[in-house]
Design a protein around this motif. Structure first.
Motif, PDB file in Angstrom:
ATOM      1  N   THR B  72       0.397  -1.283  -0.181  1.00 41.10           N
ATOM      2  CA  THR B  72      -0.460   0.004   0.086  1.00 41.10           C
ATOM      3  C   THR B  72       0.914   1.190   0.039  1.00 41.10           C
ATOM      4  N   ILE B  75       1.391   2.541  -3.453  1.00 46.42           N
ATOM      5  CA  ILE B  75       0.159   2.710  -4.352  1.00 46.42           C
ATOM      6  C   ILE B  75       0.330   3.871  -3.421  1.00 46.42           C
ATOM      7  N   ASP B  76      -0.059   4.603  -2.391  1.00 46.54           N
ATOM      8  CA  ASP B  76       0.272   5.264  -2.164  1.00 46.54           C
ATOM      9  C   ASP B  76       1.295   6.800  -2.355  1.00 46.54           C
ATOM     10  N   SER B  77       2.600   6.005  -2.858  1.00 49.23           N
ATOM     11  CA  SER B  77       2.993   7.071  -2.752  1.00 49.23           C
ATOM     12  C   SER B  77       3.086   8.037  -4.651  1.00 49.23           C
ATOM     13  N   LEU B  78       2.862   6.460  -5.152  1.00 49.96           N
ATOM     14  CA  LEU B  78       2.440   6.640  -6.471  1.00 49.96           C
ATOM     15  C   LEU B  78       1.707   7.281  -7.063  1.00 49.96           C
ATOM     16  N   LYS B  79       0.296   8.085  -6.202  1.00 52.18           N
ATOM     17  CA  LYS B  79      -0.566   8.632  -6.976  1.00 52.18           C
ATOM     18  C   LYS B  79       0.171   9.842  -6.159  1.00 52.18           C
ATOM     19  N   THR B  80       1.178   9.722  -4.548  1.00 51.95           N
ATOM     20  CA  THR B  80       2.040  11.092  -3.914  1.00 51.95           C
ATOM     21  C   THR B  80       1.839  11.891  -5.147  1.00 51.95           C
ATOM     22  N   THR B  81       2.899  10.988  -5.845  1.00 50.78           N
ATOM     23  CA  THR B  81       4.167  11.248  -6.964  1.00 50.78           C
ATOM     24  C   THR B  81       3.265  12.164  -8.363  1.00 50.78           C
ATOM     25  N   LEU B  82       1.991  11.963  -9.059  1.00 49.85           N
ATOM     26  CA  LEU B  82       1.091  11.759  -9.411  1.00 49.85           C
ATOM     27  C   LEU B  82       0.688  13.170  -9.451  1.00 49.85           C
ATOM     28  N   VAL B  83      -0.022  13.996  -8.345  1.00 53.28           N
ATOM     29  CA  VAL B  83      -0.115  15.087  -7.471  1.00 53.28           C
ATOM     30  C   VAL B  83       0.638  15.967  -8.059  1.00 53.28           C
TER      31      VAL B  83
END
Lengths: 456, 300
Positions: B72, B75-83
């Motif tokens: 997890t 996945i969370d860090s990927l989302k953070t990166t996208l933002v």
């Protein structure tokens, strides 16, 4: 025709690169390192022997003249003492020491890279108390027991405070020699507490009450470490210790998500209400600044910082501070968090350098030099230092320190090989709880899950 | 003399020699780019921990990759990166273009301002991070001091509040890298032909119309370069995060690269770290291809 040859050659080169990549670092067999592992234990005594004879054969003082050593030191207060003492040592012995001053995170990473690669860039290194298990298990630093047995009389081992041995001892062997012992103490502002009619807190419950009462008119009750990473993890573990909790269960397995630890985390969060608003971003230096600036009335922290409060160049609270051993929860038998640094010798260094490095350790920790060590911002390890009448005049808080050392607990942060994994998980999730991203329960649950995923 | 040039020519036409002359570059590329790539792919298939005293490496196949997609934190860090990437790249493109339009005139003031604006780029990101960390500090920092002075509630300080940490970090990135986009756009603007503008003026187009219908379409290749460059850089962000928030508070600014660093340099779990790094590489490569395809189609 041309493009065909070109293509063939290119694919050949690519293939070669691929093969090189695959084979380049072939898995090491388990056998080879095992023999290597056994080596230090076997070889060292025989290496130590010639040196043992040296002093009797050639009493002239400088047997290691011209040996060049490198020292990696944490940039704690004691680095000033190193700066002062190293030139004296060089003059006395002819051994040259180059010191690299590194921050906590950098030091750990540079040293690990140096050990893993066996590059022996650093012959001597300051070793945090919590690294001893990891260094011991991996054989990064040299076990000093043979040296210690050889030079027993000279070392006055009985004089070293029993708790100080936790700075580097692991499973009965010594992987670092005690260098600087810190006790977890409560620093408080005499003037503010007196004005508010509060006695220095002796228990955690009193501490919370005092913090509450002292938070007013732009003043805050207590300064804490809240920054994500080692800072908040270590402060939380200190509170776990003071409430009689534990990071490990009875079998030595990691168990951070116990109901007791959740309660302690909530208490820790409660204290943050009476800390400066920026506390969840505080690293050690910001916490110090907050206290020296006069913004907060109390601060728990390592005893080594105590002398700095009397230095008008960096402190606005000269003469207003006193210390008590860090308060424990009501009804708990007093035990005080102990930490600090040992000094270790790189297991991959040349034997001659290791001998020279041992000479430095002996010299540095000898009772006479220890006095100078203290006077230049070092921290004590010897009973004779803590009870020295001259030093007690200069540092009137030494008796309290002695008391904290006597009942010191050097294991509240588990000194096991997995320590850095525990610290990282707590560092993330305790901070997440403090800023409201997680509840106390879910924070510790996630920390436990992350630790389990990363421990093999 | 004539025969000499002739042999010279023949020499270069010949296949073997041509490759011989190319070989230094080939060797360089293979050693510097291709070998490490294969190496990192190889160790990503192994359970390889530097802290393991026996240094055993066991082949685990794709287990590290499977672990990554069920982790997890990843996945969370990927989302953070996208933002983070979306925030920095779009704002920087807009601001960079705006600044370039403002300062493209060759006046004294524009020249002075341009050179001042370029200064942040010359400072190492780590130093920038440390400077901003000090500026943002809730109790001693300059920014919260003035925020308090105008009656704003700073709470725990910009870097320690859940909602503010990401914008605060993006602002640091804006401060440092908008000037780069300004420079790229300036170069693009200077190379535009003048004829279309003259024609537009004759046809009675407004300044806004000539910006919208001439400048923007003509700047598309420049924008593509800028976009690609910054997207890739932004995906790889590490130093600024490391120096300001260390991925905190909690994990709201833990970008993928910072997580990889934790796995690699704190846990020394090299196999898993290599797998994560390869995933990042694929994400960046795919995005780059998409960008290029989209912009090429538009140009047709």
């Amino acid at each position: 025709m041309r493009s065909k040859t070109l293509r063939m050659l290119l694919s050949l080169v690519l293939l070669a690169a691929f093969v090189a990549g695959i084979v380049g670092c072939a898995p090491a067999t388990t056998e080879a390192p095992k023999t290597e592992e056994a080596k230090p234990a076997e070889v060292k005594p025989t290496e130590a022997k010639p040196a043992e004879e040296k002093p009797t054969e050639a009493p002239p003082a400088k047997p290691y003249e011209g040996v060049e050593l490198t020292l990696a030191s944490m940039t704690d207060q004691y680095v000033a003492a190193f700066r002062y003492l190293i030139p004296l040592f060089e003059e006395e012995t002819g051994i040259k020491i180059t010191m690299d001053e590194l921050g906590y995170v950098d030091l750990y990473q540079k040293l690990t890279a140096d050990f893993v690669g066996k590059t022996a860039q650093y012959d001597l290194m300051t070793v945090d108390i919590v690294w001893s298990g990891e260094y011991a298990t991996n054989g990064y630093t040299l076990p000093l027991d043979d040296f210690m047995a050889r030079d027993k009389e000279e070392l006055q081992l009985d004089d070293i405070m029993p708790v100080a041995w936790t700075l580097g001892e692991y499973e009965g062997k010594h992987y670092a020699y005690p260098l600087a012992g810190y006790a977890n103490v409560l620093n408080y502002r005499k003037d503010l507490l007196e004005a508010a009619g509060i006695k220095p807190p002796k228990t955690q419950e009193e501490l919370l009450e005092a913090a509450k009462a002292l938070t007013k008119d732009g003043q805050y009750g207590i300064a804490l470490l809240g920054a994500k990473g080692s800072a908040v993890a270590q402060d939380y573990m200190a509170w776990v210790q003071q409430h009689g909790g534990s990071i490990l269960d009875k079998d030595g397995k990691v168990a951070v998500n116990t109901p007791e630890n959740v309660e302690i985390l909530k208490f820790f969060g409660e204290l943050f209400k009476y800390a400066p608003p920026g506390s969840t971003d505080y690293w050690w230096d910001q916490r110090e600044t907050a206290f020296r600036d006069g913004m907060v009335a109390m601060m728990e922290g390592w005893s080594i910082a105590r002398a700095g409060y009397e230095n008008p160049e960096i402190s606005k609270i000269v003469g207003k501070v006193d210390i008590e051993p860090a308060p424990v929860a009501e009804g708990m038998e007093p035990k005080y968090g102990f930490g600090g640094w040992g000094i270790g010798i790189n297991a991959s260094s040349d034997p001659e350098k290791q001998e020279a490095a041992w000479v430095f350790i002996k010299w540095l920790t000898s009772p006479e030099i220890q006095k100078e060590w203290i006077r230049h911002d070092g921290a004590p390890i010897r009973r004779s230092t803590l009870t020295d009448p001259d030093l007690n005049k200069e540092y009137p808080w030494f008796p309290k320190l002695l008391e904290a050392f006597e009942k010191g607990d050097g294991d509240y942060r588990p000194r096991i090989p997995e320590y850095s994994i525990i610290q990282d998980a707590l560092g993330t999730y305790v901070n997440a709880y403090l800023v409201g991203q997680e509840t106390a329960e879910s924070a510790l649950q996630k920390a436990q899950a992350q630790i389990e995923a990363n421990i093999k | 003399m004539k025969s000499l040039t002739l042999t010279f020519r023949r020499f270069f036409r010949d296949d073997g020699h041509y490759l011989l002359l190319l070989s230094p570059l080939l060797i360089f590329v293979v050693a510097v780019a291709i070998y490490p790539l294969f190496f990192s792919f190889r160790i990503s298939l192994f359970d390889y921990r530097l802290t393991d005293p026996n240094q055993t490496q066991t082949f685990v196949g794709l287990k590290n990759y499977i672990r990554a997609f069920s982790d997890t934190v990843v996945i969370d860090s990927l989302k953070t990166t996208l933002v983070y990437v979306l925030g920095t790249v779009t704002l920087e493109l807009a601001l960079g273009l705006g600044l370039a339009m403002l300062l493209s005139a060759e006046t004294q003031i524009a020249r002075v301002l341009r050179s001042f604006l370029i200064m942040p780029m010359a400072i190492p990101p780590l130093v920038v991070g440390l400077v901003w960390k000090a500026l943002y500090n809730a109790d001693f920092g300059v920014i919260p001091f003035y925020m308090k002075a105008i009656g704003l509630n700073v709470g725990r300080g910009p870097l320690a509040e859940l909602k503010l940490a990401m914008p605060a970090v993006i602002l640091v990135d804006l401060w440092q890298w908008t000037p780069l986009l300004m420079v790229i756009f300036l170069a693009g603007l200077k190379s535009l032909p003048t004829e279309p503008y003259e024609a537009a003026v004759v046809d009675g187009a407004s300044r806004w119309q000539s910006f919208w219908f001439i400048t923007l379409p003509l700047l598309k290749p420049t924008a593509l370069v800028a976009l690609l460059l910054r997207t890739m850089q932004s995906f790889k962000v590490f130093d600024t995060i490391y120096a300001t928030t260390a991925g905190g508070p909690g994990s709201v600014t833990t970008v993928l690269n910072f997580h990889i660093y934790t796995v690699g340099m704190t846990f020394f779990d090299m196999g898993y770290a290599a797998a994560l790094a390869n995933i990042l590489l694929v994400v960046i490569a795919v995005l780059s291809v998409i960008y290029i395809m989209v912009l090429e189609r538009q140009q047709l």
